[in-house]
Design a protein around this motif. Structure first.
Motif, PDB file in Angstrom:
ATOM      1  N   UNK A 151       5.948  11.863  -1.220  1.00 27.09           N
ATOM      2  CA  UNK A 151       5.677  13.195  -1.837  1.00 27.09           C
ATOM      3  C   UNK A 151       6.020  13.342  -3.036  1.00 27.09           C
ATOM      4  N   UNK A 152       5.078  13.765  -3.631  1.00 33.52           N
ATOM      5  CA  UNK A 152       5.472  14.257  -5.293  1.00 33.52           C
ATOM      6  C   UNK A 152       5.002  15.283  -5.288  1.00 33.52           C
ATOM      7  N   UNK A 153       6.424  16.573  -5.370  1.00 36.13           N
ATOM      8  CA  UNK A 153       6.343  17.638  -5.278  1.00 36.13           C
ATOM      9  C   UNK A 153       6.664  18.789  -6.549  1.00 36.13           C
ATOM     10  N   UNK A 154       6.091  19.632  -7.175  1.00 32.31           N
ATOM     11  CA  UNK A 154       6.752  20.788  -8.348  1.00 32.31           C
ATOM     12  C   UNK A 154       6.146  21.530  -8.228  1.00 32.31           C
ATOM     13  N   UNK A 155       6.880  22.881  -8.347  1.00 33.42           N
ATOM     14  CA  UNK A 155       6.410  23.963  -8.806  1.00 33.42           C
ATOM     15  C   UNK A 155       5.759  24.312  -9.810  1.00 33.42           C
ATOM     16  N   UNK A 156       5.316  23.429 -10.084  1.00 37.88           N
ATOM     17  CA  UNK A 156       4.064  24.038 -11.438  1.00 37.88           C
ATOM     18  C   UNK A 156       4.978  24.032 -12.638  1.00 37.88           C
ATOM     19  N   UNK A 157       5.902  24.282 -12.730  1.00 35.97           N
ATOM     20  CA  UNK A 157       6.998  24.296 -13.874  1.00 35.97           C
ATOM     21  C   UNK A 157       7.706  22.755 -14.313  1.00 35.97           C
TER      22      UNK A 157
ATOM     23  N   UNK B 129       9.206  19.121 -13.304  1.00 37.26           N
ATOM     24  CA  UNK B 129       8.393  18.018 -13.781  1.00 37.26           C
ATOM     25  C   UNK B 129       8.215  17.483 -12.031  1.00 37.26           C
ATOM     26  N   UNK B 130       7.483  16.605 -11.538  1.00 41.07           N
ATOM     27  CA  UNK B 130       7.344  16.240 -10.367  1.00 41.07           C
ATOM     28  C   UNK B 130       8.240  14.693 -10.078  1.00 41.07           C
ATOM     29  N   UNK B 131       8.521  15.496  -9.060  1.00 39.71           N
ATOM     30  CA  UNK B 131       9.786  14.806  -8.065  1.00 39.71           C
ATOM     31  C   UNK B 131       9.125  13.692  -6.956  1.00 39.71           C
ATOM     32  N   UNK B 132       9.109  12.584  -6.386  1.00 38.70           N
ATOM     33  CA  UNK B 132       9.250  11.904  -5.255  1.00 38.70           C
ATOM     34  C   UNK B 132      10.161  11.546  -4.543  1.00 38.70           C
ATOM     35  N   UNK B 133       9.886  11.543  -3.156  1.00 37.47           N
ATOM     36  CA  UNK B 133      10.909  11.810  -2.230  1.00 37.47           C
ATOM     37  C   UNK B 133       9.695  10.236  -1.070  1.00 37.47           C
ATOM     38  N   UNK B 134      10.620  10.333   0.049  1.00 36.98           N
ATOM     39  CA  UNK B 134      10.668  10.159   1.215  1.00 36.98           C
ATOM     40  C   UNK B 134      10.302  10.903   1.802  1.00 36.98           C
ATOM     41  N   UNK B 135      10.135  10.667   3.123  1.00 35.45           N
ATOM     42  CA  UNK B 135      10.314  12.018   4.279  1.00 35.45           C
ATOM     43  C   UNK B 135      10.974  11.436   5.478  1.00 35.45           C
ATOM     44  N   UNK B 136      11.720  12.010   6.237  1.00 34.85           N
ATOM     45  CA  UNK B 136      12.502  12.027   7.202  1.00 34.85           C
ATOM     46  C   UNK B 136      11.773  11.779   8.466  1.00 34.85           C
ATOM     47  N   UNK B 137      11.450  11.777   9.381  1.00 34.87           N
ATOM     48  CA  UNK B 137      10.940  11.763  10.814  1.00 34.87           C
ATOM     49  C   UNK B 137      11.134  13.041  10.959  1.00 34.87           C
ATOM     50  N   UNK B 138       9.835  14.278  11.051  1.00 30.92           N
ATOM     51  CA  UNK B 138       9.809  14.949  11.912  1.00 30.92           C
ATOM     52  C   UNK B 138      10.365  15.774  12.956  1.00 30.92           C
ATOM     53  N   UNK B 139      11.097  16.655  12.549  1.00 30.50           N
ATOM     54  CA  UNK B 139      11.446  17.900  13.649  1.00 30.50           C
ATOM     55  C   UNK B 139      11.297  18.299  14.097  1.00 30.50           C
TER      56      UNK B 139
ATOM     57  N   UNK C 117       1.285  -1.115  -0.807  1.00 28.36           N
ATOM     58  CA  UNK C 117      -0.273  -0.301  -0.018  1.00 28.36           C
ATOM     59  C   UNK C 117       0.740   1.008  -0.188  1.00 28.36           C
ATOM     60  N   UNK C 118       0.395   2.087  -0.519  1.00 27.81           N
ATOM     61  CA  UNK C 118       1.475   3.532  -0.586  1.00 27.81           C
ATOM     62  C   UNK C 118       0.474   4.781  -0.620  1.00 27.81           C
ATOM     63  N   UNK C 119       0.422   5.330   0.299  1.00 27.73           N
ATOM     64  CA  UNK C 119       0.050   6.786  -0.274  1.00 27.73           C
ATOM     65  C   UNK C 119       1.066   8.184  -0.801  1.00 27.73           C
ATOM     66  N   UNK C 120       0.276   8.141  -0.857  1.00 24.88           N
ATOM     67  CA  UNK C 120       0.870  10.122  -2.560  1.00 24.88           C
ATOM     68  C   UNK C 120       0.076  11.561  -1.962  1.00 24.88           C
ATOM     69  N   UNK C 121       1.355  11.971  -1.455  1.00 24.14           N
ATOM     70  CA  UNK C 121       1.081  13.218  -0.870  1.00 24.14           C
ATOM     71  C   UNK C 121       1.722  13.826  -1.976  1.00 24.14           C
ATOM     72  N   UNK C 122       0.860  14.944  -2.789  1.00 27.49           N
ATOM     73  CA  UNK C 122       1.349  15.256  -3.829  1.00 27.49           C
ATOM     74  C   UNK C 122       1.441  17.477  -3.354  1.00 27.49           C
ATOM     75  N   UNK C 123       2.261  18.661  -3.086  1.00 32.46           N
ATOM     76  CA  UNK C 123       3.423  19.055  -2.794  1.00 32.46           C
ATOM     77  C   UNK C 123       2.873  20.334  -4.255  1.00 32.46           C
ATOM     78  N   UNK C 124       2.574  21.395  -4.383  1.00 34.13           N
ATOM     79  CA  UNK C 124       2.462  22.123  -5.323  1.00 34.13           C
ATOM     80  C   UNK C 124       3.493  23.175  -4.527  1.00 34.13           C
ATOM     81  N   UNK C 125       4.764  23.307  -4.366  1.00 29.39           N
ATOM     82  CA  UNK C 125       5.710  24.682  -4.319  1.00 29.39           C
ATOM     83  C   UNK C 125       5.704  25.710  -4.892  1.00 29.39           C
ATOM     84  N   UNK C 126       4.488  26.890  -3.947  1.00 24.52           N
ATOM     85  CA  UNK C 126       4.388  28.230  -4.730  1.00 24.52           C
ATOM     86  C   UNK C 126       4.425  28.973  -4.173  1.00 24.52           C
ATOM     87  N   UNK C 127       4.555  30.372  -4.219  1.00 22.06           N
ATOM     88  CA  UNK C 127       4.457  31.431  -3.762  1.00 22.06           C
ATOM     89  C   UNK C 127       2.645  32.358  -3.940  1.00 22.06           C
TER      90      UNK C 127
END
Length: 174
Positions: A110-116, A118-128, A67-77
């Motif tokens: 995590x799928x991350x892109x600034x809208x320009x 391409x989307x990149x795939x990441x895994x997350x470390x422990x929150x600090x 099972x996998x959960x994908x969270x898509x982040x749009x990195x914009x101002x």
């Protein structure tokens, strides 16, 4: 032929449940994701949360299922926005869970892109919690060979069980 050691990626991978649990401890803190040596912009959006059940055959002809959960982040101002709080992030995921079954123990990507770019795939470390901000470092998710990864994990476990912190014995030289 050079080999790539992906062991450190496995150690950093956290589940959605673990991220939400940490967010629940500090709901009022800004939640800031770090990737590619920078932080997400204050106007970032969680544009999509999706859950998937996967079945596959790896390169060693071994059946795989996860099972996998994908969270898509749009990195914009966006205007005068600030980073969303950990509580708001949790509320977004909770809203999604009203319509989509989310397994808290599922692999989190995590799928991350600034809208320009391409989307990149990441895994997350422990929150600090650093200076009143809940930081989550995102690490690029590499491709890997699962049979090789299993073999490395088994050999590492065998060496640790055999040798531990003791002086290496005959079993460690195998």
């Amino acid at each position: 032929m050079s080999t790539i050691d992906n062991n450190h990626f496995d150690k950093t991978d956290i589940s959605l449940g673990k991220l939400l649990s940490r967010a629940a401890e500090t709901p009022d803190l800004p939640l800031v994701f770090l990737y590619d040596g920078k932080t997400v912009k204050p106007g970032y959006h969680v544009t999509e949360v999706k859950a998937g059940q996967f079945s596959a055959l790896d390169c060693g002809a071994n059946p795989e299922a996860w099972s996998e959960i994908f969270v898509q982040l749009w990195d914009i101002e966006e205007g005068e926005r600030t980073h969303m709080t950990a509580g708001k992030f949790s509320a977004i995921v909770r809203k999604v869970s009203e319509h989509v079954r989310l397994d808290g123990s599922a692999k989190l990507t995590f799928e991350v892109s600034d809208g320009v770019r391409p989307m990149q795939l990441f895994c997350a470390e422990e929150p600090v919690d650093t200076d009143g901000v809940l930081n989550v470092s995102l690490i690029p998710r590499p491709a890997s060979c699962k049979p090789r990864d299993r073999w490395l994990a088994e050999n590492n476990a065998r060496t640790t069980a055999c040798c531990g912190t003791h002086i290496p014995t005959e079993c460690c030289s195998r």
